[in-house]
Design a protein around this motif. Structure first.
Motif, PDB file in Angstrom:
ATOM      1  N   UNK A 266     -45.028 -69.656 -71.014  1.00  0.00           N
ATOM      2  CA  UNK A 266     -45.564 -69.040 -72.233  1.00  0.00           C
ATOM      3  C   UNK A 266     -47.019 -68.680 -71.972  1.00  0.00           C
ATOM      4  N   UNK A 267     -47.388 -67.395 -72.267  1.00  0.00           N
ATOM      5  CA  UNK A 267     -48.684 -66.902 -71.818  1.00  0.00           C
ATOM      6  C   UNK A 267     -49.218 -65.843 -72.782  1.00  0.00           C
ATOM      7  N   UNK A 268     -50.520 -65.837 -72.976  1.00  0.00           N
ATOM      8  CA  UNK A 268     -51.216 -64.806 -73.756  1.00  0.00           C
ATOM      9  C   UNK A 268     -52.101 -64.027 -72.790  1.00  0.00           C
ATOM     10  N   UNK A 269     -51.788 -62.726 -72.610  1.00  0.00           N
ATOM     11  CA  UNK A 269     -52.544 -61.904 -71.681  1.00  0.00           C
ATOM     12  C   UNK A 269     -53.919 -61.551 -72.259  1.00  0.00           C
ATOM     13  N   UNK A 270     -54.850 -61.300 -71.365  1.00  0.00           N
ATOM     14  CA  UNK A 270     -56.191 -60.897 -71.786  1.00  0.00           C
ATOM     15  C   UNK A 270     -56.113 -59.535 -72.479  1.00  0.00           C
ATOM     16  N   UNK A 271     -56.838 -59.391 -73.568  1.00  0.00           N
ATOM     17  CA  UNK A 271     -56.788 -58.162 -74.364  1.00  0.00           C
ATOM     18  C   UNK A 271     -55.813 -58.236 -75.518  1.00  0.00           C
ATOM     19  N   UNK A 272     -54.945 -59.247 -75.538  1.00  0.00           N
ATOM     20  CA  UNK A 272     -54.040 -59.491 -76.659  1.00  0.00           C
ATOM     21  C   UNK A 272     -54.615 -60.623 -77.502  1.00  0.00           C
ATOM     22  N   UNK A 273     -54.533 -60.470 -78.801  1.00  0.00           N
ATOM     23  CA  UNK A 273     -55.143 -61.434 -79.708  1.00  0.00           C
ATOM     24  C   UNK A 273     -54.113 -62.437 -80.214  1.00  0.00           C
ATOM     25  N   UNK A 274     -54.585 -63.621 -80.528  1.00  0.00           N
ATOM     26  CA  UNK A 274     -53.738 -64.644 -81.138  1.00  0.00           C
ATOM     27  C   UNK A 274     -53.350 -64.195 -82.543  1.00  0.00           C
ATOM     28  N   UNK A 275     -52.054 -64.261 -82.857  1.00  0.00           N
ATOM     29  CA  UNK A 275     -51.528 -63.858 -84.158  1.00  0.00           C
ATOM     30  C   UNK A 275     -51.060 -65.113 -84.891  1.00  0.00           C
ATOM     31  N   UNK A 276     -51.873 -65.605 -85.808  1.00  0.00           N
ATOM     32  CA  UNK A 276     -51.579 -66.892 -86.448  1.00  0.00           C
ATOM     33  C   UNK A 276     -50.329 -66.856 -87.299  1.00  0.00           C
ATOM     34  N   UNK A 277     -49.871 -65.658 -87.735  1.00  0.00           N
ATOM     35  CA  UNK A 277     -48.711 -65.586 -88.610  1.00  0.00           C
ATOM     36  C   UNK A 277     -47.398 -65.550 -87.840  1.00  0.00           C
ATOM     37  N   UNK A 278     -47.433 -65.389 -86.528  1.00  0.00           N
ATOM     38  CA  UNK A 278     -46.219 -65.308 -85.734  1.00  0.00           C
ATOM     39  C   UNK A 278     -45.851 -66.678 -85.171  1.00  0.00           C
ATOM     40  N   UNK A 279     -44.526 -66.954 -84.976  1.00  0.00           N
ATOM     41  CA  UNK A 279     -44.123 -68.267 -84.438  1.00  0.00           C
ATOM     42  C   UNK A 279     -44.726 -68.554 -83.070  1.00  0.00           C
ATOM     43  N   UNK A 280     -44.745 -67.544 -82.178  1.00  0.00           N
ATOM     44  CA  UNK A 280     -45.306 -67.752 -80.843  1.00  0.00           C
ATOM     45  C   UNK A 280     -46.803 -67.475 -80.795  1.00  0.00           C
ATOM     46  N   UNK A 281     -47.414 -67.145 -81.948  1.00  0.00           N
ATOM     47  CA  UNK A 281     -48.859 -66.902 -82.066  1.00  0.00           C
ATOM     48  C   UNK A 281     -49.329 -65.765 -81.160  1.00  0.00           C
ATOM     49  N   UNK A 282     -48.468 -64.795 -80.873  1.00  0.00           N
ATOM     50  CA  UNK A 282     -48.840 -63.683 -80.025  1.00  0.00           C
ATOM     51  C   UNK A 282     -48.591 -63.920 -78.547  1.00  0.00           C
ATOM     52  N   UNK A 283     -48.200 -65.137 -78.141  1.00  0.00           N
ATOM     53  CA  UNK A 283     -47.870 -65.427 -76.750  1.00  0.00           C
ATOM     54  C   UNK A 283     -46.485 -64.836 -76.443  1.00  0.00           C
ATOM     55  N   UNK A 284     -46.167 -64.681 -75.163  1.00  0.00           N
ATOM     56  CA  UNK A 284     -44.863 -64.159 -74.746  1.00  0.00           C
ATOM     57  C   UNK A 284     -44.376 -64.943 -73.538  1.00  0.00           C
ATOM     58  N   UNK A 285     -43.030 -64.970 -73.382  1.00  0.00           N
ATOM     59  CA  UNK A 285     -42.415 -65.694 -72.280  1.00  0.00           C
ATOM     60  C   UNK A 285     -42.476 -64.870 -71.010  1.00  0.00           C
ATOM     61  N   UNK A 286     -42.712 -65.546 -69.883  1.00  0.00           N
ATOM     62  CA  UNK A 286     -42.763 -64.870 -68.591  1.00  0.00           C
ATOM     63  C   UNK A 286     -41.384 -64.386 -68.174  1.00  0.00           C
ATOM     64  N   UNK A 287     -40.335 -65.168 -68.458  1.00  0.00           N
ATOM     65  CA  UNK A 287     -38.982 -64.774 -68.098  1.00  0.00           C
ATOM     66  C   UNK A 287     -38.482 -63.707 -69.053  1.00  0.00           C
ATOM     67  N   UNK A 288     -37.788 -62.721 -68.533  1.00  0.00           N
ATOM     68  CA  UNK A 288     -37.239 -61.661 -69.377  1.00  0.00           C
ATOM     69  C   UNK A 288     -36.091 -62.209 -70.206  1.00  0.00           C
TER      70      UNK A 288
END
Length: 525
Positions: free
Chosen positions: A54-76
């Protein structure tokens, strides 16, 4: 599908590269079951936490209203709404953040904690997906097997070996080892090449490696065979039913397996506990939709709340609909807000209660002008008196600039351009209005050429006040002058009356007597 764990890597980037080089990715935890599986794997080691995918790339902001908070899984794969944050992640848009899995313990339950990606953790978890599996490699005689998987895990015993696993067999008394690889075969099966049993000997040792029957002929290696209604499997050691799926005992599809069969259901269904029937899977339990999820037979669909439109893969996400792009949605101005919109009015208008209509405001009721005011749609205009010019916005008046000539103004005002200053004569009366025909000096209001009023222009109310005050002063001066003149004339009249008296006024006059009487009297004396 398999998960493994690596250790002693200082940075997450190295762990990610290790997983990818071995054909996998950092492990996801898209459901409670996956998270518990990773916890079991982590519990088999001494590591207190491990990196997951689970990772948040640089330039993407944390989204407090989303379950993953704007993070995304590395595996497709399909995203899920499962989350297990032990604390809210660090709010940022400028740095890359990664997530570690912390097992349950005295400090709290199983969950996620975000960290800088260059932080040091004792382990990382990888997940691999394989085309299929092979069973254990069978030995026909004494020997030892060691397995090495594609993701570099070595073991002396595997219940199932992933596709591509290399098996090294050291037979008792052999000069060199024998190697076998798990490969695919025609159809959907997977088996060892070369197949077993390896280390052939007599049937007296481990039944020659055969699942059912072992046949031995003099001078030949032992061979495996099966009982009636069974056939020898691809590994030449196991036995399979001749056709366990005929007739089909499953509600769905039937797949032959070593020693039996397995029922398989279509996507959206799962095998019932009895192993034969197929029951619908309620995909909505995993929360795949951002707003609303509707389960259907074998599938589901997502819908959005009013004011939003479906977005993303499969319409699972929802984005705000900009209602202001519709024509004539508002009489004047439209303000888009999350999930809705609001109509507003331009300056100079006010919204009618209970509707979106805009009514003109009569600004002249506030008396904004020094003189007359004219209301216009959405604004107003000041009407300037003679000697004044309207401002650029029409909402005020400025005194007109003077020249070297005398300019006639309102209320008998005369502007005289002087060398050092400019003077306006206020309320000058005519000579006939003064008794005696004398003309008193005219009071003036002098404004310096370097004063702020001259530099920036006097406004209408201030000039009007100057005119009124100047007129009152002039009238008072005229009255005072007239009274003084009247007093002087009365005083002069009194003086002239006194001078008219003669010098004889100091003597007394006696009436004339007859001359005879005078003489007689003198004689008598």
């Amino acid at each position: 599908m398999e998960a493994s764990m690596g250790t002693q890597l200082p940075y997450l980037l190295q762990g990610c590269e290790r997983c990818q080089n071995d054909g996998g990715n950092l492990a996801p935890a898209g459901s409670q079951a996956e998270a518990e599986r990773l916890e079991q794997l982590l519990g088999a080691s001494t590591a207190t936490s491990a990196w997951i995918g689970l990772r948040l790339e640089r330039g993407h902001c944390v989204q407090s209203q989303e379950p993953l908070r704007g993070f995304s899984w590395a595996a497709s794969g399909e995203p899920s709404n499962y989350s297990a944050w032990l604390a809210e992640p660090h709010v940022t848009c400028l740095s890359t953040r990664c997530v570690a899995l912390r097992p349950a313990g005295p400090h709290g339950p199983l969950g996620w904690v975000d960290r800088p990606c260059r932080a040091t953790l004792p382990a990382f978890l990888c997940k691999f997906s394989f085309r299929g599996m092979c069973g254990p490699l069978r030995l026909g005689g004494p020997g030892q097997v060691s397995y090495e998987t594609p993701f570099r895990v070595s073991s002396l015993s595997l219940a199932a070996a992933p596709f591509g696993t290399l098996a090294e067999v050291v037979c008792e008394g052999a000069a060199s080892p024998i190697f076998s690889v798990c490969k695919g075969q025609e159809g959907d099966g997977f088996t060892w090449h070369p197949p077993g049993p390896i280390c052939p000997n007599t049937c007296t040792h481990n039944n020659g490696g055969c699942q059912q029957l072992c046949l031995e002929e003099p001078g030949k290696p032992a061979l495996c065979t099966c009982r009636p209604n069974y056939v020898l499997g691809p590994d030449m050691a196991s036995c399979l039913p001749e056709d366990p799926c005929h007739p089909n005992p499953c509600e769905g599809a039937c797949q032959p397996q070593p020693g039996g069969f397995k029922c398989v259901c279509e996507a959206g269904y799962t095998v019932a506990p009895d192993g034969y029937r197929c029951v619908d899977v309620d995909e909505c339990l995993e929360g795949p939709c951002k707003h609303e999820c509707h389960n259907t037979a074998g599938s589901f669909f997502c819908s959005c709340q009013p004011g939003y439109q479906p977005a993303g893969p499969g319409g699972r996400d929802c984005r705000d609909e900009d209602e202001c792009t519709r024509p004539d949605v508002c009489p004047q101005l439209c303000l888009n807000i999350a999930g809705s919109f609001r109509c507003i009015c331009r300056t100079g208008y006010q919204q009618q209660p209970g509707s979106d209509a805009c009514l003109d405001i009569d600004e002249c009721l506030r008396d904004p002008c020094p003189g007359p005011c004219r209301n216009l749609p959405g604004k107003f205009e000041c009407i300037c008196l003679p000697g004044f010019l309207p401002q650029d916005d029409g909402q005020g008046c400025l005194a007109a600039p003077t020249t070297g000539e005398q300019l006639a103004g309102t209320m008998g005002t005369t502007a005289i351009l002087q060398t050092a200053s400019t003077a306006w004569t206020v309320g000058t009366p005519s000579p006939a209005a003064i008794p005696g025909g004398l003309t008193p000096p005219a009071p003036t209001v002098v404004v310096s050429e370097h004063s702020p009023e001259h530099e920036h222009g006097a406004d209408g109310p201030r000039l009007l006040l100057y005119y009124i005050l100047g007129s009152l002063v002039a009238i008072l001066l005229l009255l005072a002058f007239a009274l003084a003149l009247l007093a002087c004339r009365k005083r002069a009249a009194r003086q002239e009356k006194t001078k008219a008296k003669s010098a004889a006024d100091n003597y007394c006059w006696v009436p004339e007597q007859p001359e005879s009487r005078s003489r007689a009297g003198s004689e008598l004396r």
